[in-house]
Design a protein around this motif. Structure first.
Motif, mmCIF file in Angstrom:
data_model
loop_
_atom_site.group_PDB
_atom_site.id
_atom_site.type_symbol
_atom_site.label_atom_id
_atom_site.label_comp_id
_atom_site.label_asym_id
_atom_site.label_seq_id
_atom_site.Cartn_x
_atom_site.Cartn_y
_atom_site.Cartn_z
ATOM 1 N N VAL A 214 -4.773 5.524 1.830
ATOM 2 C CA VAL A 214 -3.817 4.506 1.410
ATOM 3 C C VAL A 214 -4.504 3.573 0.427
ATOM 4 N N THR A 215 -3.746 3.049 -0.491
ATOM 5 C CA THR A 215 -4.321 2.122 -1.451
ATOM 6 C C THR A 215 -3.281 1.122 -1.914
ATOM 7 N N ASP A 216 -3.788 -0.010 -2.296
ATOM 8 C CA ASP A 216 -2.937 -1.081 -2.766
ATOM 9 C C ASP A 216 -2.467 -0.780 -4.183
ATOM 10 N N GLU B 168 0.818 -1.216 0.000
ATOM 11 C CA GLU B 168 0.000 0.000 0.000
ATOM 12 C C GLU B 168 0.848 1.261 0.000
ATOM 13 N N TYR B 169 0.351 2.244 -0.737
ATOM 14 C CA TYR B 169 0.987 3.541 -0.872
ATOM 15 C C TYR B 169 0.153 4.579 -0.132
ATOM 16 N N ILE B 170 0.773 5.673 0.253
ATOM 17 C CA ILE B 170 0.104 6.735 0.999
ATOM 18 C C ILE B 170 -0.030 7.967 0.104
ATOM 19 N N TYR B 171 -1.244 8.511 0.084
ATOM 20 C CA TYR B 171 -1.527 9.683 -0.735
ATOM 21 C C TYR B 171 -2.146 10.766 0.143
ATOM 22 N N TRP B 172 -1.864 12.009 -0.201
ATOM 23 C CA TRP B 172 -2.498 13.144 0.458
ATOM 24 C C TRP B 172 -3.186 14.019 -0.581
#
Lengths: 112, 114
Positions: free
Chosen positions: B90-92, B31-35
């Motif tokens: 967060v998303t895969d 998972e990645y983190i986005y703002w």
């Protein structure tokens, strides 16, 4: 810059009527999403799709259908519009992997 | 799919540096983190994304803890235009499936005073 176009920008519908919101992207993105936002609240995911002719349910799919006839187009369908579906609807797209979301300008739907 | 927790609101004065935290205790390795941030009557705008350590761009910087359970968005020298709701999600990154749902939480409302 990637482009996501929603139509119409605003719509007034009658209770019990059918409403179709359209979204078109020219980004060659695999993923497309429909969110709704009620005044003063965050975005809630209705439906999404990661390939043409296939859709997935989000967190609040009841009362909504989605259609992804092609990679570029993703529609949200309210078969029997209700007062509670008055909201702003946002469409978004993104490519696969780590790519970010690109949002449309939103469609303001008022159901009377 | 990891859930995120943010403070509901923050206040700052113009010119201050603002740090917005986000907890994602169940984040998976894929998972990645986005703002993103959103101002009234507009769709969310992308700010920054990251996987680990420290990321910086022309708008903000993002610090991710070593265990990746906490991320902090840093906005240097905020102005009145930075007043918005800030969302951490967060998303895969693996293709397809429910991991790509991209769920927005309630976000952090940043108020900026002159």
């Amino acid at each position: 810059e990637a482009a996501v176009t929603q139509s119409p920008r605003s719509k007034v519908a009658v209770t019990g009527g059918k409403v179709t919101l359209s979204c078109h992207q020219t980004n060659n993105h695999d993923y497309m999403y429909w969110y709704r936002q009620d005044t003063g609240h965050g975005l809630r995911l209705i439906h999404y799709s990661y390939v043409a002719d296939s859709t997935e349910k989000g967190d609040i799919p009841d009362g909504y259908k989605a259609s992804r006839p092609s990679q570029e187009n993703f529609s949200l369908i309210l078969e029997l519009a209700s007062l509670s579906q008055t909201a702003v609807y946002f469409c978004a797209s993104r490519g696969s992997g780590k790519e970010r979301l690109f949002f449309g300008h939103g469609t303001k739907l008022s159901v009377l | 799919l990891a859930k995120t927790t943010q403070p509901p609101s923050m206040e700052a004065y113009e010119g201050q540096e603002v740090n917005v935290s986000c907890s994602h205790t169940n984040i998976a390795t894929s998972e990645y983190i986005y703002w993103y941030r959103q101002v009234p009557h507009q769709g969310p705008q992308f700010i920054i994304q990251g996987y680990k350590d420290y990321v910086v761009n022309e708008v903000a910087s993002l610090f991710i803890s070593a265990d990746r359970k906490l991320s902090t968005l840093s906005l240097p020298w905020v102005s009145l235009r930075d007043a918005a709701v800030y969302y951490c999600i967060v998303t895969d990154i693996h293709y397809g499936g429910s991991g790509n749902k991209l769920i927005f939480g309630t976000g952090t409302l940043l108020s900026v005073k002159p």
